[in-house]
Design a protein around this motif. Structure first.
Motif, mmCIF file in Angstrom:
data_model
loop_
_atom_site.group_PDB
_atom_site.id
_atom_site.type_symbol
_atom_site.label_atom_id
_atom_site.label_comp_id
_atom_site.label_asym_id
_atom_site.label_seq_id
_atom_site.Cartn_x
_atom_site.Cartn_y
_atom_site.Cartn_z
ATOM 1 N N LYS A 39 0.859 -1.333 -0.088
ATOM 2 C CA LYS A 39 0.016 -0.068 -0.016
ATOM 3 C C LYS A 39 0.811 1.292 -0.109
ATOM 4 O O LYS A 39 0.776 2.273 -0.799
ATOM 5 C CB LYS A 39 -1.064 0.184 1.360
ATOM 6 C CG LYS A 39 -1.985 1.003 1.224
ATOM 7 C CD LYS A 39 -2.857 0.904 2.562
ATOM 8 C CE LYS A 39 -3.832 2.076 2.507
ATOM 9 N NZ LYS A 39 -4.802 1.992 3.775
ATOM 10 N N LEU B 244 2.600 1.760 -3.427
ATOM 11 C CA LEU B 244 1.575 2.144 -4.441
ATOM 12 C C LEU B 244 1.418 3.667 -4.425
ATOM 13 O O LEU B 244 1.487 4.436 -5.321
ATOM 14 C CB LEU B 244 0.191 1.610 -4.481
ATOM 15 C CG LEU B 244 0.272 0.024 -4.962
ATOM 16 C CD1 LEU B 244 -1.073 -0.470 -4.394
ATOM 17 C CD2 LEU B 244 0.470 0.206 -6.489
ATOM 18 N N THR C 208 -2.619 3.232 -8.392
ATOM 19 C CA THR C 208 -4.058 2.535 -7.678
ATOM 20 C C THR C 208 -3.935 0.896 -7.563
ATOM 21 O O THR C 208 -3.374 0.282 -8.220
ATOM 22 C CB THR C 208 -4.951 2.953 -8.386
ATOM 23 O OG1 THR C 208 -5.464 2.315 -9.572
ATOM 24 C CG2 THR C 208 -5.324 4.536 -8.419
ATOM 25 N N ASN C 209 -4.860 0.444 -6.583
ATOM 26 C CA ASN C 209 -4.962 -0.932 -6.466
ATOM 27 C C ASN C 209 -5.445 -1.419 -7.815
ATOM 28 O O ASN C 209 -5.024 -2.452 -8.349
ATOM 29 C CB ASN C 209 -6.065 -1.263 -5.440
ATOM 30 C CG ASN C 209 -5.381 -1.096 -3.976
ATOM 31 O OD1 ASN C 209 -4.411 -0.644 -3.840
ATOM 32 N ND2 ASN C 209 -6.141 -1.431 -3.155
ATOM 33 N N GLU D 162 -9.148 -6.891 -8.372
ATOM 34 C CA GLU D 162 -8.667 -5.782 -7.609
ATOM 35 C C GLU D 162 -8.878 -6.263 -6.274
ATOM 36 O O GLU D 162 -7.861 -5.728 -5.347
ATOM 37 C CB GLU D 162 -9.775 -4.645 -8.181
ATOM 38 C CG GLU D 162 -9.296 -3.496 -7.409
ATOM 39 C CD GLU D 162 -9.990 -2.328 -7.866
ATOM 40 O OE1 GLU D 162 -9.870 -1.179 -7.226
ATOM 41 O OE2 GLU D 162 -10.716 -2.285 -8.810
ATOM 42 N N VAL E 110 -5.579 -7.275 -4.818
ATOM 43 C CA VAL E 110 -4.670 -6.617 -4.388
ATOM 44 C C VAL E 110 -5.031 -5.911 -2.941
ATOM 45 O O VAL E 110 -4.188 -5.419 -2.095
ATOM 46 C CB VAL E 110 -4.617 -5.210 -5.591
ATOM 47 C CG1 VAL E 110 -3.366 -4.409 -5.120
ATOM 48 C CG2 VAL E 110 -3.867 -6.046 -6.682
ATOM 49 N N SER E 111 -6.398 -5.517 -2.812
ATOM 50 C CA SER E 111 -6.853 -4.844 -1.921
ATOM 51 C C SER E 111 -6.488 -5.706 -0.493
ATOM 52 O O SER E 111 -6.083 -5.209 0.480
ATOM 53 C CB SER E 111 -8.433 -4.568 -1.868
ATOM 54 O OG SER E 111 -8.996 -4.063 -0.539
ATOM 55 N N CYS F 45 -2.939 -5.215 0.415
ATOM 56 C CA CYS F 45 -2.559 -3.721 0.897
ATOM 57 C C CYS F 45 -3.178 -3.586 2.568
ATOM 58 O O CYS F 45 -2.568 -3.086 3.115
ATOM 59 C CB CYS F 45 -3.410 -2.922 0.145
ATOM 60 S SG CYS F 45 -2.458 -2.696 -1.361
#
Length: 68
Positions: A10, A13, A19-20, A31, A34-35, A38
């Protein structure tokens, strides 16, 4: 109990202004995956961590938090 932080995805980035969604698209993953990375809910595999580093043009060590 506080959640343990194992990676800096996170933060990196944010440093790179990405962004994610952009990372997810470049890695061909969802997505929400990735969240989860993060938020340290889930950790990427070592292979994926190297792919993340390559996409963001960083050393893989930039993504790891030193354990004490």
């Amino acid at each position: 109990m506080a959640k343990k932080v194992f990676n800096r995805i996170k933060a990196v980035l944010a440093e790179e202004g990405k962004t994610n969604k952009e990372l997810a698209d470049q890695l061909n993953v969802a997505e929400p995956t990735v969240s989860r990375w993060c938020t340290n809910t889930q950790q990427p595999s070592i292979e994926m961590l190297y792919a993340i580093a390559k996409v963001l043009k960083r050393d893989v060590r930039d993504f790891l938090i030193g354990l004490k």
